[in-house]
Enzyme design. Structure first.
Site, PDB file in Angstrom:
ATOM      1  N   SER A 172      42.779  46.254  25.029  1.00  0.00           N
ATOM      2  CA  SER A 172      43.250  46.237  23.643  1.00  0.00           C
ATOM      3  C   SER A 172      44.673  46.761  23.584  1.00  0.00           C
ATOM      4  O   SER A 172      44.939  47.910  23.958  1.00  0.00           O
ATOM      5  CB  SER A 172      42.352  47.123  22.770  1.00  0.00           C
ATOM      6  OG  SER A 172      42.983  47.327  21.522  1.00  0.00           O
ATOM      7  N   HIS A 199      43.153  41.706  23.899  1.00  0.00           N
ATOM      8  CA  HIS A 199      42.493  41.960  22.615  1.00  0.00           C
ATOM      9  C   HIS A 199      43.551  42.469  21.631  1.00  0.00           C
ATOM     10  O   HIS A 199      44.218  43.479  21.894  1.00  0.00           O
ATOM     11  CB  HIS A 199      41.394  42.996  22.834  1.00  0.00           C
ATOM     12  CG  HIS A 199      40.579  43.310  21.626  1.00  0.00           C
ATOM     13  ND1 HIS A 199      39.503  42.549  21.224  1.00  0.00           N
ATOM     14  CD2 HIS A 199      40.669  44.313  20.717  1.00  0.00           C
ATOM     15  CE1 HIS A 199      38.958  43.071  20.130  1.00  0.00           C
ATOM     16  NE2 HIS A 199      39.652  44.148  19.807  1.00  0.00           N
ATOM     17  N   ASP A 248      44.279  43.758  17.886  1.00  0.00           N
ATOM     18  CA  ASP A 248      43.650  44.314  16.684  1.00  0.00           C
ATOM     19  C   ASP A 248      44.561  44.159  15.475  1.00  0.00           C
ATOM     20  O   ASP A 248      45.607  44.796  15.397  1.00  0.00           O
ATOM     21  CB  ASP A 248      43.338  45.801  16.913  1.00  0.00           C
ATOM     22  CG  ASP A 248      42.211  46.000  17.902  1.00  0.00           C
ATOM     23  OD1 ASP A 248      41.109  45.490  17.650  1.00  0.00           O
ATOM     24  OD2 ASP A 248      42.441  46.663  18.937  1.00  0.00           O
ATOM     25  N   MET A 271      44.987  44.841  11.626  1.00  0.00           N
ATOM     26  CA  MET A 271      44.448  45.714  10.569  1.00  0.00           C
ATOM     27  C   MET A 271      45.362  45.654   9.356  1.00  0.00           C
ATOM     28  O   MET A 271      46.583  45.654   9.497  1.00  0.00           O
ATOM     29  CB  MET A 271      44.358  47.156  11.065  1.00  0.00           C
ATOM     30  CG  MET A 271      43.571  47.325  12.350  1.00  0.00           C
ATOM     31  SD  MET A 271      43.393  49.082  12.741  1.00  0.00           S
ATOM     32  CE  MET A 271      42.734  48.992  14.407  1.00  0.00           C
ATOM     33  N   HIS A 311      41.106  40.238  16.905  1.00  0.00           N
ATOM     34  CA  HIS A 311      40.050  40.931  16.162  1.00  0.00           C
ATOM     35  C   HIS A 311      40.615  41.279  14.788  1.00  0.00           C
ATOM     36  O   HIS A 311      41.442  42.177  14.666  1.00  0.00           O
ATOM     37  CB  HIS A 311      39.649  42.188  16.951  1.00  0.00           C
ATOM     38  CG  HIS A 311      38.654  43.054  16.267  1.00  0.00           C
ATOM     39  ND1 HIS A 311      38.389  44.346  16.673  1.00  0.00           N
ATOM     40  CD2 HIS A 311      37.825  42.834  15.200  1.00  0.00           C
ATOM     41  CE1 HIS A 311      37.458  44.877  15.904  1.00  0.00           C
ATOM     42  NE2 HIS A 311      37.106  43.984  14.997  1.00  0.00           N
ATOM     43  N   MET A 365      40.553  42.891  11.439  1.00  0.00           N
ATOM     44  CA  MET A 365      39.928  43.919  10.594  1.00  0.00           C
ATOM     45  C   MET A 365      40.667  43.877   9.264  1.00  0.00           C
ATOM     46  O   MET A 365      41.468  44.759   8.934  1.00  0.00           O
ATOM     47  CB  MET A 365      40.035  45.292  11.284  1.00  0.00           C
ATOM     48  CG  MET A 365      39.056  45.417  12.447  1.00  0.00           C
ATOM     49  SD  MET A 365      39.516  46.718  13.589  1.00  0.00           S
ATOM     50  CE  MET A 365      40.683  45.801  14.595  1.00  0.00           C
ATOM     51  N   MET A 413      30.526  46.423  17.173  1.00  0.00           N
ATOM     52  CA  MET A 413      31.456  47.560  17.216  1.00  0.00           C
ATOM     53  C   MET A 413      30.717  48.816  17.668  1.00  0.00           C
ATOM     54  O   MET A 413      29.644  49.130  17.142  1.00  0.00           O
ATOM     55  CB  MET A 413      32.068  47.813  15.826  1.00  0.00           C
ATOM     56  CG  MET A 413      33.069  46.764  15.355  1.00  0.00           C
ATOM     57  SD  MET A 413      34.489  46.542  16.449  1.00  0.00           S
ATOM     58  CE  MET A 413      35.232  48.187  16.430  1.00  0.00           C
ATOM     59  N   ASP A 451      33.247  46.873  21.581  1.00  0.00           N
ATOM     60  CA  ASP A 451      34.611  47.329  21.305  1.00  0.00           C
ATOM     61  C   ASP A 451      34.549  48.718  20.679  1.00  0.00           C
ATOM     62  O   ASP A 451      33.941  48.900  19.625  1.00  0.00           O
ATOM     63  CB  ASP A 451      35.277  46.328  20.342  1.00  0.00           C
ATOM     64  CG  ASP A 451      36.696  46.714  19.967  1.00  0.00           C
ATOM     65  OD1 ASP A 451      37.271  47.614  20.600  1.00  0.00           O
ATOM     66  OD2 ASP A 451      37.238  46.082  19.025  1.00  0.00           O
TER      67      ASP A 451
HETATM   68  C1  DX5 Z   1      39.215  49.845  16.951  1.00  0.00           C
HETATM   69  C2  DX5 Z   1      39.692  48.606  17.658  1.00  0.00           C
HETATM   70  C3  DX5 Z   1      39.560  48.665  19.117  1.00  0.00           C
HETATM   71  C4  DX5 Z   1      40.367  49.767  19.773  1.00  0.00           C
HETATM   72  C5  DX5 Z   1      39.572  50.246  20.929  1.00  0.00           C
HETATM   73  O1  DX5 Z   1      39.021  49.561  15.607  1.00  0.00           O
HETATM   74  O2  DX5 Z   1      38.951  47.482  17.213  1.00  0.00           O
HETATM   75  O3  DX5 Z   1      39.839  47.423  19.726  1.00  0.00           O
HETATM   76  O4  DX5 Z   1      41.630  49.365  20.239  1.00  0.00           O
HETATM   77  O5  DX5 Z   1      40.196  51.328  21.501  1.00  0.00           O
HETATM   78  P1  DX5 Z   1      39.441  52.279  22.527  1.00  0.00           P
HETATM   79  O6  DX5 Z   1      39.012  51.442  23.672  1.00  0.00           O
HETATM   80  O7  DX5 Z   1      40.457  53.305  22.858  1.00  0.00           O
HETATM   81  O8  DX5 Z   1      38.240  52.843  21.775  1.00  0.00           O
HETATM   82 ZN    ZN Z   2      39.189  45.638  18.355  1.00  0.00          ZN
END
Ligand code: DX5
Ligand code: ZN
Length: 228
Positions: free
Chosen positions: A8, A31, A33, A35, A64, A66, A135, A173
């Site tokens: 990620s 990956h 993220d 947000m 991903h 969010m 998750m 994740d």
């Molecule tokens: C959290 C993200 C993850 C995050 C995971 O909301 O969706 O992808 O980057 O990070 P680690 O592996 O450090 O928990």
């Molecule tokens: Zn994620």
């Protein structure tokens, strides 16, 4: 089937994303993220960055989302170059229509469940999906502790996928690391997102190799993975 390790980039240096993508050679996907500060209390990046990163790396992007209103935004992430797009079922108005639209545009369609969202109500949707994301932390931030209370949900999800004879990938994740990846693989996960465990390591590519070795040792012995 072999395991897939998806670093990620949330834990990478955002000022050097292209370089950081190259630092994880051997990774299956990157990956990403996304947000929006509404669905989760954090803000990261959006379409222009995904498009630029996709052009800068040969590793396919696993986006991903969010975000609120994925029905409106997710198809645009396919157009921006993401080869897999994950939306949260809690935010989607019409998850079946959305999964079909993502597939029709040429990407893999994936649906995510927050920790308090059960899989059972969505059993009939599984054939519409290429991947299901369970998750293992509350979404929003990297570096949180793995929620081992999610292991039964991973197990039940793997059973439902098998019951329907589907090829749906099962991604985990949040808090996935050398100390938790084996439990995830044993429970039935085959796609592993790791942020801090990869980018926080001295050698991120070596961290990917080690995580994969751990996952595959467990998968080769796991009952759920027989004939997988
Ligand atoms: C959290 C993200 C993850 C995050 C995971 O909301 O969706 O992808 O980057 O990070 P680690 O592996 O450090 O928990
Ligand atoms: Zn994620």
């Amino acid at each position: 089937m072999r395991s897939q390790i998806n670093p990620s980039i949330l834990s990478a240096d955002f000022a050097r994303l292209a370089e950081q993508a190259e630092a994880v050679t051997g990774a299956d996907w990157l990956h990403v993220d996304v947000m929006d500060n509404h669905f989760v209390p954090n803000l990261t990046l959006g379409l222009p960055v995904v498009e630029a990163l996709g052009k800068a790396t040969g590793t396919p992007l696993d986006c991903h989302l969010m975000i609120e209103d994925p029905d409106r935004w997710a198809p645009q992430y396919v157009e921006a170059g993401a080869e897999s797009v994950t939306f949260h079922v809690e935010a989607a108005a019409a998850p079946v229509r959305l999964a079909r639209e993502i597939r029709a545009k040429g990407a893999r369609a994936s649906m995510a469940l927050k920790p308090a969202t059960p899989i059972e109500p969505y059993e009939d949707l599984l054939p519409e999906l290429d991947m299901l994301l369970v998750m293992t932390v509350e979404p929003g931030f990297g570096g949180q502790a793995f929620l081992d209370i999610m292991l039964p949900k991973i197990r039940r999800t793997r059973e439902l996928i098998a019951k329907h004879g589907l090829e749906v990938w099962l991604q985990v994740d949040g808090g996935v690391s050398a100390s938790t990846i084996e439990q995830c693989a044993e429970a039935g996960a085959d796609v592993f997102v790791a942020g801090s465990a990869v980018y926080g390591a001295q050698d991120p590519a070596e961290a990917v190799r080690q995580l994969r070795a751990q996952a595959e040792t467990v998968m080769s012995a796991a009952a759920w993975a027989c004939g997988h």
